[in-house]
Design a protein around this motif. Sequence first.
Motif, PDB file in Angstrom:
ATOM      1  N   LYS A  71      45.842  94.038 -10.067  1.00 11.76           N
ATOM      2  CA  LYS A  71      45.523  94.763 -11.288  1.00 11.76           C
ATOM      3  C   LYS A  71      46.132  94.015 -12.481  1.00 11.76           C
ATOM      4  N   LYS A  72      45.572  94.197 -13.634  1.00 12.61           N
ATOM      5  CA  LYS A  72      46.114  93.594 -14.849  1.00 12.61           C
ATOM      6  C   LYS A  72      46.733  94.702 -15.688  1.00 12.61           C
ATOM      7  N   ILE A  73      48.045  94.724 -15.711  1.00  6.82           N
ATOM      8  CA  ILE A  73      48.794  95.774 -16.396  1.00  6.82           C
ATOM      9  C   ILE A  73      49.817  95.122 -17.321  1.00  6.82           C
ATOM     10  N   GLU A  74      49.861  95.588 -18.559  1.00  8.02           N
ATOM     11  CA  GLU A  74      50.794  95.010 -19.523  1.00  8.02           C
ATOM     12  C   GLU A  74      52.129  95.740 -19.544  1.00  8.02           C
ATOM     13  N   THR A  75      52.102  97.071 -19.382  1.00 11.75           N
ATOM     14  CA  THR A  75      53.337  97.858 -19.492  1.00 11.75           C
ATOM     15  C   THR A  75      53.390  98.928 -18.411  1.00 11.75           C
ATOM     16  N   ALA A  76      54.540  99.030 -17.758  1.00 12.23           N
ATOM     17  CA  ALA A  76      54.805 100.124 -16.830  1.00 12.23           C
ATOM     18  C   ALA A  76      55.723 101.120 -17.529  1.00 12.23           C
ATOM     19  N   VAL A  77      55.245 102.345 -17.658  1.00 17.20           N
ATOM     20  CA  VAL A  77      56.011 103.407 -18.313  1.00 17.20           C
ATOM     21  C   VAL A  77      56.667 104.233 -17.206  1.00 17.20           C
ATOM     22  N   ILE A  78      57.988 104.127 -17.087  1.00 15.90           N
ATOM     23  CA  ILE A  78      58.709 104.736 -15.970  1.00 15.90           C
ATOM     24  C   ILE A  78      59.478 105.947 -16.464  1.00 15.90           C
ATOM     25  N   VAL A  79      59.208 107.096 -15.847  1.00 16.72           N
ATOM     26  CA  VAL A  79      59.871 108.343 -16.213  1.00 16.72           C
ATOM     27  C   VAL A  79      60.758 108.761 -15.043  1.00 16.72           C
ATOM     28  N   ILE A 157      64.654 111.633 -18.451  1.00 17.07           N
ATOM     29  CA  ILE A 157      64.692 113.037 -18.861  1.00 17.07           C
ATOM     30  C   ILE A 157      66.043 113.609 -18.457  1.00 17.07           C
ATOM     31  N   GLY A 158      66.845 114.000 -19.454  1.00 20.23           N
ATOM     32  CA  GLY A 158      68.176 114.528 -19.158  1.00 20.23           C
ATOM     33  C   GLY A 158      68.120 115.897 -18.528  1.00 20.23           C
ATOM     34  N   ASN A 159      67.479 116.824 -19.197  1.00 23.78           N
ATOM     35  CA  ASN A 159      67.324 118.186 -18.699  1.00 23.78           C
ATOM     36  C   ASN A 159      65.831 118.429 -18.496  1.00 23.78           C
ATOM     37  N   GLN A 160      65.431 118.633 -17.251  1.00 20.72           N
ATOM     38  CA  GLN A 160      64.003 118.719 -16.932  1.00 20.72           C
ATOM     39  C   GLN A 160      63.466 120.131 -17.208  1.00 20.72           C
ATOM     40  N   THR A 161      63.525 120.510 -18.480  1.00 27.18           N
ATOM     41  CA  THR A 161      63.012 121.805 -18.902  1.00 27.18           C
ATOM     42  C   THR A 161      61.494 121.733 -19.057  1.00 27.18           C
ATOM     43  N   GLN A 162      60.899 122.898 -19.136  1.00 22.22           N
ATOM     44  CA  GLN A 162      59.448 122.959 -19.351  1.00 22.22           C
ATOM     45  C   GLN A 162      59.067 122.259 -20.649  1.00 22.22           C
ATOM     46  N   GLU A 163      59.825 122.513 -21.716  1.00 26.75           N
ATOM     47  CA  GLU A 163      59.516 121.891 -23.004  1.00 26.75           C
ATOM     48  C   GLU A 163      59.620 120.374 -22.915  1.00 26.75           C
ATOM     49  N   ASN A 164      60.706 119.877 -22.338  1.00 28.63           N
ATOM     50  CA  ASN A 164      60.878 118.426 -22.240  1.00 28.63           C
ATOM     51  C   ASN A 164      59.765 117.771 -21.431  1.00 28.63           C
ATOM     52  N   CYS A 165      59.448 118.343 -20.292  1.00 23.72           N
ATOM     53  CA  CYS A 165      58.484 117.715 -19.391  1.00 23.72           C
ATOM     54  C   CYS A 165      57.070 117.726 -19.964  1.00 23.72           C
ATOM     55  N   PHE A 166      56.637 118.867 -20.449  1.00 27.12           N
ATOM     56  CA  PHE A 166      55.262 118.959 -20.935  1.00 27.12           C
ATOM     57  C   PHE A 166      55.101 118.284 -22.297  1.00 27.12           C
ATOM     58  N   SER A 167      56.119 118.361 -23.128  1.00 27.96           N
ATOM     59  CA  SER A 167      56.058 117.675 -24.420  1.00 27.96           C
ATOM     60  C   SER A 167      56.001 116.162 -24.231  1.00 27.96           C
ATOM     61  N   SER A 181      48.352 100.194 -19.451  1.00 28.73           N
ATOM     62  CA  SER A 181      49.619 100.616 -18.859  1.00 28.73           C
ATOM     63  C   SER A 181      49.405 101.337 -17.540  1.00 28.73           C
ATOM     64  N   VAL A 182      50.499 101.530 -16.828  1.00 27.25           N
ATOM     65  CA  VAL A 182      50.532 102.428 -15.674  1.00 27.25           C
ATOM     66  C   VAL A 182      51.761 103.303 -15.831  1.00 27.25           C
ATOM     67  N   LEU A 183      51.613 104.581 -15.549  1.00 27.30           N
ATOM     68  CA  LEU A 183      52.728 105.518 -15.559  1.00 27.30           C
ATOM     69  C   LEU A 183      53.356 105.566 -14.165  1.00 27.30           C
ATOM     70  N   ILE A 184      54.675 105.648 -14.119  1.00 24.22           N
ATOM     71  CA  ILE A 184      55.375 105.760 -12.838  1.00 24.22           C
ATOM     72  C   ILE A 184      56.373 106.903 -12.924  1.00 24.22           C
ATOM     73  N   ALA A 185      56.206 107.905 -12.085  1.00 27.80           N
ATOM     74  CA  ALA A 185      57.175 108.987 -11.972  1.00 27.80           C
ATOM     75  C   ALA A 185      58.121 108.656 -10.823  1.00 27.80           C
ATOM     76  N   SER A 186      59.403 108.597 -11.116  1.00 32.27           N
ATOM     77  CA  SER A 186      60.409 108.241 -10.118  1.00 32.27           C
ATOM     78  C   SER A 186      61.063 109.508  -9.590  1.00 32.27           C
ATOM     79  N   SER A 187      60.808 109.825  -8.325  1.00 30.38           N
ATOM     80  CA  SER A 187      61.374 111.048  -7.756  1.00 30.38           C
ATOM     81  C   SER A 187      61.472 110.969  -6.245  1.00 30.38           C
TER      82      SER A 187
END
Length: 277
Positions: A71-79, A157-167, A181-187
């Motif tokens: 794949k050709k990806i310029e930026t990986a956005v890691i959360v 994300i410091g505090n995984q509140t509803q506001e923080n996550c959805f915002s 880009s590609v998004l990466i959720a680390s969990s």
Amino acid sequence: MNGKHSIRTPSVAGMFYHANPTTLSDELEALFQEALPPKIDSQIIALISPHAGYMYSGLTAAYGYKTLHQKKIETAVIVAPSHFEFFETISVYPGKSYATPFGEIEIDSSLRSQLVKENSLVTNSEIGHRKEHAIEVQLPFLQLLFGNSIKILPIIIGNQTQENCFSLGETLGSILLNANSVLIASSDLSHYYDTNTANTLDEKFIDSVKHFDEETLFAKLETKQTEGCGGGCVVAVLHAAKFLGAKKTRILHHCNSGDVTGQRERVVGYMSAVVTS
């Protein structure tokens, strides 16, 4: 060194993964060889990836990263979550790069500026990044695939509140519309239950991902029906992916630490998944 020229040096090299670049490359190549994900023909918008030591979750992570091959990806956005520093909001690393045994991986300063400008909950700060492994362990996979040409946007994300996550999800969905880009959720998933209990908890998490239902996932996390140290990060990434045209998810691999150690009394669960158009 602080400021825009600072380099975030490795925190868990030699512990979670090999510190020697040649040995690390061999380790990753072996994981990619063993991982057999399905062929993904549609656009990959996001991954969900575990963040334990490679001996435990490396194969699960490889299932996800292998789908990005060619794949050709310029930026990986890691959360990622914060395991060591508690803070109320969201931080993006303010420096120049993250470093691994493979070298430096540059931070996308343009996207960082947009994110901070568009969302008042996000600050340029080293808080959460200093000792955190949840971003760091994703990087060698990206570097093996893309070299050091790929950039990253490392978000904690410091505090995984509803506001923080959805915002955060909504803002990422907006600023990434025209980004390559590609998004990466680390969990990781549940922690330190016996295998049967862990599987029950993990299946509830996995079911919400399968149904691409971040709202139900957040509700399950809040009511302790399921667990994931980066569960809110997954919520944010799934929410962002919908703004970016994602239509479906696919679970690629699921296991727990007992599958490696043979010890079934206190296990940690791992999952990788792909989110596509």
